[in-house]
Design an enzyme around this catalytic site. Structure first.
Site, mmCIF file in Angstrom:
data_model
loop_
_atom_site.group_PDB
_atom_site.id
_atom_site.type_symbol
_atom_site.label_atom_id
_atom_site.label_comp_id
_atom_site.label_asym_id
_atom_site.label_seq_id
_atom_site.Cartn_x
_atom_site.Cartn_y
_atom_site.Cartn_z
ATOM 1 N N ASP A 1 0.864 -1.175 0.000
ATOM 2 C CA ASP A 1 0.000 0.000 0.000
ATOM 3 C C ASP A 1 0.910 1.236 0.000
ATOM 4 O OD1 ASP A 1 -2.189 1.738 0.447
ATOM 5 O OD2 ASP A 1 -1.899 1.591 2.629
ATOM 6 N N ASP B 1 -0.190 5.152 0.815
ATOM 7 C CA ASP B 1 -0.452 6.115 1.898
ATOM 8 C C ASP B 1 -0.469 5.415 3.263
ATOM 9 O OD1 ASP B 1 -0.675 8.192 0.061
ATOM 10 O OD2 ASP B 1 -2.797 7.757 -0.282
ATOM 11 N N ASP C 1 -1.981 -0.419 5.894
ATOM 12 C CA ASP C 1 -2.269 0.112 7.230
ATOM 13 C C ASP C 1 -3.758 0.109 7.540
ATOM 14 O OD1 ASP C 1 -2.586 2.114 5.229
ATOM 15 O OD2 ASP C 1 -2.613 3.657 6.790
HETATM 16 MG MG LIG Z 1 -2.991 3.196 3.419
#
Ligand SMILES: [Mg+2]
Length: 243
Positions: free
Chosen positions: A9, A11, A127
């Site tokens: 991922d 961000d 995240d």
């Molecule tokens: Mg993310």
């Protein structure tokens, strides 16, 4: 050897989106009204719409660039990111950011989607659980949470997946003691991949034309512990003596 497919991922994993939001609108992190997911989301859309090119200039997360550069050699790496539908510049910004930090290594390795669960692969580092991440069919490493608060723990786990014998090495060394370790025949239990890595970066003059050590692997003129130290310095076995 077929490498495992690893999705990263962007961000909150390799690019510090929250850091930029904090700079642009600190209230997002202090006002209780933004605990509400929808309100927070709408505000973020508004902030980014006013700064549509911000994705290109996000600061990397701590340790992310170095870790990802190593991961390119261990995995078939792809970037699996959800852009902001309302901000078309985010699609472009992510592409530019990757090239800026990883050059050709990132070329054609960006997958933009709102359905991460449809991506086929072995591991996803993300995240969040949103946009299909929580339903990913392989292993989900939940970055920033519990066992994986930072890149240090995450990279360690990702090394272990491809080098399960790192763990074995740890118990062998603990059992034998650091000083005795090199003198024992157990040095040859080290995974070939780690050996290759050490050959690659160590002084090649110590090895013969085929890349093989003329002496038992860890034993050099200064004794075997030097190579263990080398591996520790390089981070290949960094966790071994933490216990
Ligand atoms: Mg993310």
């Amino acid at each position: 050897m077929n490498k495992k497919i690893l999705y990263l991922d962007m961000d909150g994993v390799i690019a510090d989106f929250d850091g930029r939001m904090k700079e642009l609108f600190p209230e997002l992190y202090t006002l209780p009204e933004f605990d509400d997911y929808e309100k927070r989301s709408d505000k973020i859309d508004e902030i980014v719409s006013q700064n549509p090119r911000l994705f290109e200039t996000l600061t990397p997360m701590d340790g992310a660039i170095k870790a990802v550069k190593e991961l390119f050699s261990l995995y078939d790496v792809y970037f699996l990111s959800t852009p902001m539908w309302a901000v078309p510049e985010s699609f472009m910004g992510k592409r530019i950011w990757l090239e800026k930090h990883f050059g050709d290594d990132a070329k054609k390795r960006l997958i933009l989607t709102h359905r991460k669960d449809l991506a086929i692969g072995n591991i996803l580092v993300d995240d969040r659980l949103k946009n299909g991440a929580g339903e990913f069919k392989g292993k989900h490493i939940h970055f920033g949470k519990n066992e994986y608060p930072t890149w240090k723990e995450t990279l360690r786990e990702l090394r272990h997946v491809v080098n399960p014998r790192l763990r074995q090495l740890k118990s062998l060394i603990n059992e034998k003691g650091r000083d005795d370790f090199g003198a024992s025949g157990m040095t040859f239990e080290v995974d070939q991949l780690i050996k290759d890595k050490v050959y690659e970066e160590a002084d090649r003059s110590k090895y013969d034309a085929h890349g093989r050590n003329k002496k038992p692997f860890f034993v050099d003129d200064n004794g075997c512990s030097r190579d263990i130290q080398f591996m520790l310095d390089k981070g290949y076995i960094e966790e071994i003596f933490e216990d």
